[in-house]
Design an enzyme around this catalytic site. Sequence first.
Site, PDB file in Angstrom:
ATOM      1  N   GLY A 127       0.821  -1.209   0.000  1.00 21.86           N
ATOM      2  CA  GLY A 127       0.000   0.000   0.000  1.00 21.86           C
ATOM      3  C   GLY A 127       0.852   1.254   0.000  1.00 21.86           C
ATOM      4  O   GLY A 127       0.960   1.942   1.018  1.00 21.86           O
ATOM      5  N   GLU A 244      15.703  -4.579  -4.424  1.00 15.48           N
ATOM      6  CA  GLU A 244      15.715  -5.514  -5.532  1.00 15.48           C
ATOM      7  C   GLU A 244      16.649  -4.985  -6.582  1.00 15.48           C
ATOM      8  O   GLU A 244      16.352  -3.998  -7.235  1.00 15.48           O
ATOM      9  CB  GLU A 244      14.310  -5.584  -6.121  1.00 15.48           C
ATOM     10  CG  GLU A 244      13.562  -6.767  -5.614  1.00 15.48           C
ATOM     11  CD  GLU A 244      13.213  -7.712  -6.718  1.00 15.48           C
ATOM     12  OE1 GLU A 244      14.096  -8.498  -7.115  1.00 15.48           O
ATOM     13  OE2 GLU A 244      12.079  -7.667  -7.187  1.00 15.48           O
ATOM     14  N   SER A 378       8.754   4.463 -12.669  1.00 15.96           N
ATOM     15  CA  SER A 378       8.574   4.444 -14.131  1.00 15.96           C
ATOM     16  C   SER A 378       9.926   4.605 -14.830  1.00 15.96           C
ATOM     17  O   SER A 378      10.901   5.031 -14.212  1.00 15.96           O
ATOM     18  CB  SER A 378       7.656   5.587 -14.555  1.00 15.96           C
ATOM     19  OG  SER A 378       8.360   6.816 -14.463  1.00 15.96           O
ATOM     20  N   GLU A 380      10.794   6.758 -16.861  1.00 15.95           N
ATOM     21  CA  GLU A 380      11.222   8.165 -16.843  1.00 15.95           C
ATOM     22  C   GLU A 380      11.917   8.480 -15.516  1.00 15.95           C
ATOM     23  O   GLU A 380      12.958   9.149 -15.491  1.00 15.95           O
ATOM     24  CB  GLU A 380      10.019   9.106 -17.036  1.00 15.95           C
ATOM     25  CG  GLU A 380       9.446   9.115 -18.457  1.00 15.95           C
ATOM     26  CD  GLU A 380       8.623   7.885 -18.797  1.00 15.95           C
ATOM     27  OE1 GLU A 380       8.122   7.234 -17.853  1.00 15.95           O
ATOM     28  OE2 GLU A 380       8.480   7.563 -19.989  1.00 15.95           O
TER      29      GLU A 380
HETATM   30  C1  FAD Z   1      -0.162  -2.899 -12.961  1.00 16.45           C
HETATM   31  C2  FAD Z   1       0.315  -2.025 -11.850  1.00 16.45           C
HETATM   32  C3  FAD Z   1       0.538  -2.562 -10.603  1.00 16.45           C
HETATM   33  C4  FAD Z   1       0.928  -1.744  -9.526  1.00 16.45           C
HETATM   34  N1  FAD Z   1       1.062  -2.297  -8.287  1.00 16.45           N
HETATM   35  C5  FAD Z   1       1.286  -1.481  -7.211  1.00 16.45           C
HETATM   36  C6  FAD Z   1       1.250  -1.993  -5.877  1.00 16.45           C
HETATM   37  O1  FAD Z   1       1.043  -3.186  -5.643  1.00 16.45           O
HETATM   38  N2  FAD Z   1       1.424  -1.133  -4.852  1.00 16.45           N
HETATM   39  C7  FAD Z   1       1.668   0.196  -5.049  1.00 16.45           C
HETATM   40  O2  FAD Z   1       1.840   0.897  -4.083  1.00 16.45           O
HETATM   41  N3  FAD Z   1       1.699   0.706  -6.296  1.00 16.45           N
HETATM   42  C8  FAD Z   1       1.510  -0.088  -7.389  1.00 16.45           C
HETATM   43  N4  FAD Z   1       1.510   0.436  -8.663  1.00 16.45           N
HETATM   44  C9  FAD Z   1       1.628   1.885  -8.822  1.00 16.45           C
HETATM   45  C10 FAD Z   1       2.885   2.336  -9.532  1.00 16.45           C
HETATM   46  O3  FAD Z   1       3.974   2.261  -8.709  1.00 16.45           O
HETATM   47  C11 FAD Z   1       2.590   3.764 -10.077  1.00 16.45           C
HETATM   48  O4  FAD Z   1       1.710   3.615 -11.151  1.00 16.45           O
HETATM   49  C12 FAD Z   1       3.837   4.457 -10.528  1.00 16.45           C
HETATM   50  O5  FAD Z   1       4.570   4.846  -9.416  1.00 16.45           O
HETATM   51  C13 FAD Z   1       3.521   5.694 -11.377  1.00 16.45           C
HETATM   52  O6  FAD Z   1       2.634   6.549 -10.710  1.00 16.45           O
HETATM   53  P1  FAD Z   1       1.312   7.096 -11.412  1.00 16.45           P
HETATM   54  O7  FAD Z   1       0.609   5.950 -11.988  1.00 16.45           O
HETATM   55  O8  FAD Z   1       0.617   7.937 -10.449  1.00 16.45           O
HETATM   56  O9  FAD Z   1       1.849   7.984 -12.617  1.00 16.45           O
HETATM   57  P2  FAD Z   1       2.419   9.473 -12.514  1.00 16.45           P
HETATM   58  O10 FAD Z   1       3.404   9.544 -11.439  1.00 16.45           O
HETATM   59  O11 FAD Z   1       1.299  10.422 -12.521  1.00 16.45           O
HETATM   60  O12 FAD Z   1       3.203   9.573 -13.886  1.00 16.45           O
HETATM   61  C14 FAD Z   1       2.604   9.883 -15.126  1.00 16.45           C
HETATM   62  C15 FAD Z   1       3.716  10.039 -16.141  1.00 16.45           C
HETATM   63  O13 FAD Z   1       4.571  11.102 -15.769  1.00 16.45           O
HETATM   64  C16 FAD Z   1       5.908  10.659 -15.717  1.00 16.45           C
HETATM   65  N5  FAD Z   1       6.633  11.424 -14.694  1.00 16.45           N
HETATM   66  C17 FAD Z   1       6.263  11.624 -13.417  1.00 16.45           C
HETATM   67  N6  FAD Z   1       7.182  12.363 -12.790  1.00 16.45           N
HETATM   68  C18 FAD Z   1       8.151  12.635 -13.689  1.00 16.45           C
HETATM   69  C19 FAD Z   1       9.385  13.376 -13.660  1.00 16.45           C
HETATM   70  N7  FAD Z   1       9.793  13.961 -12.549  1.00 16.45           N
HETATM   71  N8  FAD Z   1      10.132  13.425 -14.791  1.00 16.45           N
HETATM   72  C20 FAD Z   1       9.712  12.826 -15.929  1.00 16.45           C
HETATM   73  N9  FAD Z   1       8.576  12.127 -16.006  1.00 16.45           N
HETATM   74  C21 FAD Z   1       7.799  12.031 -14.913  1.00 16.45           C
HETATM   75  C22 FAD Z   1       5.801   9.194 -15.388  1.00 16.45           C
HETATM   76  O14 FAD Z   1       6.968   8.499 -15.781  1.00 16.45           O
HETATM   77  C23 FAD Z   1       4.608   8.811 -16.234  1.00 16.45           C
HETATM   78  O15 FAD Z   1       5.005   8.619 -17.555  1.00 16.45           O
HETATM   79  C24 FAD Z   1       1.134  -0.369  -9.744  1.00 16.45           C
HETATM   80  C25 FAD Z   1       0.940   0.171 -11.024  1.00 16.45           C
HETATM   81  C26 FAD Z   1       0.531  -0.627 -12.064  1.00 16.45           C
HETATM   82  C27 FAD Z   1       0.310  -0.007 -13.419  1.00 16.45           C
END
Ligand code: FAD
Lengths: 393, 362
Positions: A127, A244, A378, A380
């Site tokens: 979480g 990891e 991500s 990025e």
């Molecule tokens: C299938 C799946 C399983 C997951 N499982 C878990 C889980 O079990 N537990 C958990 O806690 N989370 C989980 N996640 C969440 C995951 O860690 C987040 O989706 C991830 O951290 C990205 O956050 P966001 O989706 O809010 O995207 P955002 O942070 O809003 O990003 C949107 C875009 O902006 C880019 N971006 C953001 N900041 C910057 C920057 N400073 N410079 C350049 N680019 C940037 C990102 O790379 C992305 O392309 C999961 C996600 C997915 C898709």
Amino acid sequence: MDLRFTPEEIAFRDEVRAFFRDNVPAKTREKLIAGRPLDKDDIVTWQRILNKRGWAVPNWPVEWGGQNWSPVQRYIFDEEMQLAPAPQPLPFGVSMVGPVIIAFGNEQQKKRFLPRIANLDDWWCQGFSEPGAGSDLASLKTRAERKGDRYIVNGQKTWTTLAQYADWIFCLCRTDPAAKKQEGISFLLIDMKTPGITVRPIVTIDGGREVNEVFFDDVEVPVENLVGEENKGWTYAKFLLGNERTGIARVGLSKQRLRRVKALAREVGLMDDPRFREKVAAVEVELKALEMTQLRVVAAERHRKDKKPDPFSSILKIKGSEIQQATTELALEVAGPYAMPYVPPQEGRNEPPIGPEWAAPLAPTYFNWRKVSIYGGSNEIQRNIIAKAILGL
Amino acid sequence: MDFDLTEEQRLLKESVERLLADRYAFEQRQAYQKSPEGWSRELWRAYAELGLLGLPFAEEEGGVGGGPVETMIVMEAFGRALALEPYLSTVVLCGGILRRTGQKELLPRIADGSLLLAFAHGEPRSRWRLDHVETQVENGRVTGEKAVVLHGDSAEKLVVSARDGKGRIGLYLVDAGATARRGYPTQDGQRAAEIRLDGTPVEAVLAEDGMPLIERVVDEAIAALAAEAVGAMTALQELTVDYLKTRKQFGVPIGTFQALQHRAVDMLVATEQARSMAMFATMMAGEEDAAERRKAIAAAKVQVGRSARFVGQQAIQLHGGIGMTAEYKGGHYFKRLTMIDQMFGPADHHLERLAEAGGLFD
Ligand SMILES: Cc1cc2nc3c(=O)[nH]c(=O)nc-3n(C[C@H](O)[C@H](O)[C@H](O)COP(=O)(O)OP(=O)(O)OC[C@H]3O[C@@H](n4cnc5c(N)ncnc54)[C@H](O)[C@@H]3O)c2cc1C
């Protein structure tokens, strides 16, 4: 410099390989090869098989069931597991919360939770992310307020993988809203059966159900479930995320996928097409390079003194995810017109397949695998880390 | 040279876009998709009223005498709306065949919306080869299996390809009710069917030597799909830019990160390159020289397929987790674009065809 494995390492590899060959349940192996989703039972059963052999948590200290393996041995173990293929142990317990409890938890927490993680008696989920806190995780808002010997938790987590099966969730919660954003966060262990927790599924683009929203409404958590110190959670989270190093490249998984792509391409005559063969070979070259890069990281592990995350792991994450995605694109091409029919993953087992049975999961896997460049930091964000930590920009 | 639309074409574009803006919001689209047929009969009637279903037919056949440009306009709007109706099968593919063969009396029924058709050509082993037909026709009866027939489940009649005793691939009209059909949804929310013909009687012989006509209508369909892809890509690219402007992380809109700005720019470049090639395909779809036409269409399919893949993948990436959810429109564009790239062969398949034909420039 000698890039070959030593005779001892080869002997170890053979031992591990034979074990995986003989012990992965057939139905689980078939699902993995076909790219069909595993169910809870597949994962639990496999974890218990590993635990019986003493290999459930090899990266933990020996007193908690670990193995004193060298980095190379750990690498071989992971690689062989992916190649077999065998299910990856659920990371949330074994690789995430387990090591955090070992490093920062108290004796009582260790005794209570670690053996149950190793045997997958408790299913853990992660979480961390919230609707407003993804890449910028430290901006999380879920609040934990101390009232006597309990915390009262309110807020929402999202993207929580497999929370529908979970017995426990480890959460980052804000305990000091006045402090700087990284400094007011605590690491709590929360029983999913506690009143006030609601899990709502999120259907992914492939039609699968692997992620969820988790809502907390006045959820009472005993203070004994705080890990380490209050307001130090960010340190533990960073430790967890950087823990990891070598697993993330998933070289073995990509090898196994390529093997499958080639076998299916042969079946439909596509391997006679030099253009397609070249595309497969090009991905293989990238994968070999990644494998060697990964081995360099593994070998360097011996010389590391600090336990700080290695920015090199970002290279493994970027390349590893890109290559995994490339294998899913090749598979899509192999499917041809039969990439198009949508067969719901759970249903249709009794009906005859539409086209060749192996084709149905290929497009969903392509769609679903877009996730690997998004989660776990991500690509990025990984590039930002490299730019800063390696290049000094 | 003139890239501008005529006054009539502009009106057509406006009226289609207005109709879809009113009646094809994403939630409505999802409801149509979940209905038993998987698309909307009501919209189909509305298309008929607008004259879209008779677009390519002559006026005396109940149509409006439009050409490839009109088809492009409609398909682009369908792409933006992620429309689900069997337009490509009924109007572009089967309409394209029937208006060039002896069956002109069916055209008014297509135009008024009362006749649905599907083009039953691909087979379980044909992959993308247009000339791989194992289905046989003998003494006025057709036997064989047809694979992934777009909208084959709701069609009243089928245009079926089959080989005759002389080895010629011909086109035959059959009653869909006289075949065994298994309908299913496709990955992008459209519909298709597996169809088995077992001595199904021929209602009309459309062409005994049908390959040139098959190639021709498939080229037209690819041009139409290119336009649809451009509509979808444009919408997805805009959706992504909007998201970059509104989604905040680290206290700022993520669109302020230059890495993402450049990616969004590359998406725009890819979309515009695809748009140009969709126009080229539209222009060349009516080309009489089959070899020239085929090269042009292959080239367009390459560009559109590559752009579609890039724009689709990047859109998901830039949305983060939201992009992965079935509730969000973006993922549905991604899936449709993926399938358009697949249909009639992916980009690399056409690249190979183009290269074998000597490329584009002498
Ligand atoms: C299938 C799946 C399983 C997951 N499982 C878990 C889980 O079990 N537990 C958990 O806690 N989370 C989980 N996640 C969440 C995951 O860690 C987040 O989706 C991830 O951290 C990205 O956050 P966001 O989706 O809010 O995207 P955002 O942070 O809003 O990003 C949107 C875009 O902006 C880019 N971006 C953001 N900041 C910057 C920057 N400073 N410079 C350049 N680019 C940037 C990102 O790379 C992305 O392309 C999961 C996600 C997915 C898709």
